[in-house]
Design an enzyme around this catalytic site. Structure first.
Site, mmCIF file in Angstrom:
data_model
loop_
_atom_site.group_PDB
_atom_site.id
_atom_site.type_symbol
_atom_site.label_atom_id
_atom_site.label_comp_id
_atom_site.label_asym_id
_atom_site.label_seq_id
_atom_site.Cartn_x
_atom_site.Cartn_y
_atom_site.Cartn_z
ATOM 1 N N HIS A 41 31.229 -5.025 33.019
ATOM 2 C CA HIS A 41 31.931 -5.039 31.735
ATOM 3 C C HIS A 41 32.474 -3.648 31.405
ATOM 4 O O HIS A 41 31.911 -2.912 30.579
ATOM 5 C CB HIS A 41 31.001 -5.525 30.628
ATOM 6 C CG HIS A 41 30.783 -7.001 30.651
ATOM 7 N ND1 HIS A 41 29.681 -7.617 30.097
ATOM 8 C CD2 HIS A 41 31.539 -8.002 31.163
ATOM 9 C CE1 HIS A 41 29.771 -8.923 30.274
ATOM 10 N NE2 HIS A 41 30.887 -9.179 30.920
ATOM 11 N N HIS A 74 26.777 -9.875 37.248
ATOM 12 C CA HIS A 74 26.046 -10.678 36.263
ATOM 13 C C HIS A 74 25.433 -11.941 36.868
ATOM 14 O O HIS A 74 24.594 -12.572 36.241
ATOM 15 C CB HIS A 74 26.991 -11.076 35.126
ATOM 16 C CG HIS A 74 27.723 -9.918 34.538
ATOM 17 N ND1 HIS A 74 29.051 -9.656 34.804
ATOM 18 C CD2 HIS A 74 27.313 -8.929 33.720
ATOM 19 C CE1 HIS A 74 29.418 -8.564 34.158
ATOM 20 N NE2 HIS A 74 28.385 -8.099 33.497
ATOM 21 N N HIS A 124 27.058 -14.822 27.184
ATOM 22 C CA HIS A 124 27.074 -13.701 28.121
ATOM 23 C C HIS A 124 27.095 -14.234 29.548
ATOM 24 O O HIS A 124 26.427 -15.217 29.869
ATOM 25 C CB HIS A 124 25.847 -12.815 27.899
ATOM 26 C CG HIS A 124 25.897 -11.496 28.614
ATOM 27 N ND1 HIS A 124 25.597 -11.366 29.947
ATOM 28 C CD2 HIS A 124 26.248 -10.253 28.183
ATOM 29 C CE1 HIS A 124 25.728 -10.093 30.289
ATOM 30 N NE2 HIS A 124 26.133 -9.403 29.244
ATOM 31 N N GLU A 126 25.789 -13.224 32.281
ATOM 32 C CA GLU A 126 24.487 -13.271 32.940
ATOM 33 C C GLU A 126 23.672 -14.461 32.466
ATOM 34 O O GLU A 126 22.997 -15.132 33.266
ATOM 35 C CB GLU A 126 23.713 -11.974 32.692
ATOM 36 C CG GLU A 126 22.360 -11.967 33.398
ATOM 37 C CD GLU A 126 21.501 -10.772 33.045
ATOM 38 O OE1 GLU A 126 20.260 -10.910 33.082
ATOM 39 O OE2 GLU A 126 22.051 -9.695 32.736
ATOM 40 N N THR A 164 18.721 -9.277 31.599
ATOM 41 C CA THR A 164 18.303 -7.948 32.048
ATOM 42 C C THR A 164 18.841 -6.824 31.177
ATOM 43 O O THR A 164 18.293 -5.721 31.191
ATOM 44 C CB THR A 164 18.750 -7.686 33.498
ATOM 45 O OG1 THR A 164 20.176 -7.716 33.570
ATOM 46 C CG2 THR A 164 18.162 -8.715 34.443
#
Length: 314
Positions: A41, A74, A124, A126, A164
Site C-alpha cells: 500500500h 497481503h 482490507h 489481507e 498482521t
C-alpha cells in the site's frame, strides 16, 4: 527546526521481499509482469514498479493465460489461487511469510472444529485473503464492541487470529473480551504478532515524548500508517499522515521546536527524505535519529528468483 526520526521506521522485511519479487521477476522474465492488487500500500512504490513494466490488476480475468503473475504481500484467497491455476498463470507468491503463518494457524484451528475469529479491518486486502484461506466458519471482529456483540453461544469452541498490521496493543482489549465471553478459546502466542507493526508503534510512542508535532509518511489506505497517526493523536501530539513532501502543510509545523517523523511499513525511505526536503524549504533543519531497535530480519525469495540479479533498494 529540529527533526527527530523514529527508529525503526519504514520498510519491513515482508515489504522488501514483495518489492524484490516484482523487481527480479521483471529482470528475469521481462515486462509485463502482472501483479494482483497493489504489491504494497504505497503509491510511490506502485508507480515506480509500473514504470518498469509491472501491470497492476484487480482480478486475474484480465491477465493473459500463462503470464507471469505476482500475488501481493497481503495474500489472496484460495479461489484466487484456483483461478490462477485454471488460467495456467506463472505465479510468484509475494505473500508476507507472517501472513502465510496466520493462514496456516487459521486452517489448523478450523480443522479442529473451532469457529475462527479474525481480528482485523473489513475490506482490507489481507483480511479478505485470510478469510478466503480458512475452511470452516470465520467471523470478522473489528473492535471491542463487535467482540461484545458476537452472536455465538458461550460454550462455542473458538480461536482467534489477527491481521498482521495490528499490534499486540491493538488487539489486547478485543482478545480480553473474547476470553471473558468464551472460556473455550485458543490463539497464537503474542510473539507471533507482526514484529514490524509492534516495533514501529513502540518507536512512535517513544518519539511522541520528545516532539511537538508528528508526521507519518505513508498511504491513506495503509492500515499500519493510519494506526501510527492514531497513536500520535492518542499521545496528545498533533499528527498528520502524508504520502510525501508535496502534501506537507506548513501550518502543521509552524512554531514547532521538534518535528518527529516516522514511516509506515510500506513507505520507502526516499519519501521520508522528500518530506525532510520540504521542511528545509521552510527554514534551517537539523536532523537526528532517536535511539531504537535495529531490525535485521530477512525473508527468503522464491527459489526460482534466488539467482536473479539483485536490485538496488528503493
Amino acid at each position: 527546526m529540529r527533526v527527530l526520526l523514529a527508529q525503526p521506521r519504514g520498510f519491513c522485511a515482508g515489504v522488501v521481499r514483495a518489492i524484490e519479487i516484482v523487481e527480479r521477476s521483471l529482470q528475469k522474465y521481462g515486462a509485463p509482469v502482472y501483479v494482483r492488487h497493489e504489491i504494497v500500500h504505497n503509491k510511490a512504490v506502485v508507480d515506480g514498479l509500473r514504470a518498469k513494466g509491472a501491470v497492476f490488476v484487480d482480478e486475474l480475468d484480465v491477465v493473459p493465460a500463462g503470464a507471469v503473475t505476482v500475488f501481493s504481500a497481503h495474500g489472496v484467497a484460495r479461489r484466487v489461487e484456483a483461478d490462477a491455476t485454471a488460467r495456467e498463470l506463472h505465479v510468484l507468491n509475494a505473500t508476507c511469510p507472517l501472513v502465510t503463518k496466520v493462514h496456516i494457524q487459521g486452517r489448523k484451528y478450523a480443522a479442529a472444529g473451532r469457529v475462527v475469529v479474525l481480528i482485523g479491518h473489513a475490506g482490507h486486502a489481507e483480511v479478505e485473503g485470510t478469510m478466503g484461506q480458512i475452511d470452516g466458519r470465520v467471523v470478522l471482529v473489528q473492535n471491542v464492541q463487535e467482540a461484545e456483540q458476537l452472536d455465538l453461544p458461550g460454550d462455542t469452541p473458538i480461536a482467534y487470529v489477527t491481521q498482521t498490521t495490528l499490534s499486540v496493543d491493538d488487539t489486547r482489549d478485543v482478545i480480553a473480551v473474547l476470553q471473558r465471553r468464551f472460556p473455550d478459546i485458543v490463539g497464537p502466542d503474542v510473539r507471533d504478532i507482526c514484529y514490524a507493526t509492534q516495533n514501529r508503534q513502540r518507536a512512535v510512542r517513544a518519539l511522541c515524548k520528545q516532539v511537538d508535532v508528528l508526521l507519518i509518511v505513508g498511504a491513506t489506505n495503509s492500515s499500519n500508517s493510519n494506526r501510527l497517526r492514531e497513536i500520535g493523536t492518542e499521545s496528545g501530539i498533533p499528527s498528520h499522515l502524508l504520502a510525501d513532501g508535496g502534501e506537507l502543510d506548513p501550518a502543521w509545523v509552524r512554531g514547532a521546536g521538534v518535528v518527529g517523523i516516522t514511516a509506515g511499513a510500506s513507505a520507502p525511505e526516499a519519501m521520508v527524505e522528500h518530506v525532510i526536503a520540504a521542511l528545509r524549504k521552510l527554514g534551517p533543519v537539523e536532523v537526528s535519529s532517536m535511539d531504537g531497535l535495529e531490525e535485521h530480519i530477512e525473508f527468503r525469495l522464491p527459489s526460482e528468483l534466488a539467482g536473479a540479479p539483485e536490485v538496488a533498494a528503493p
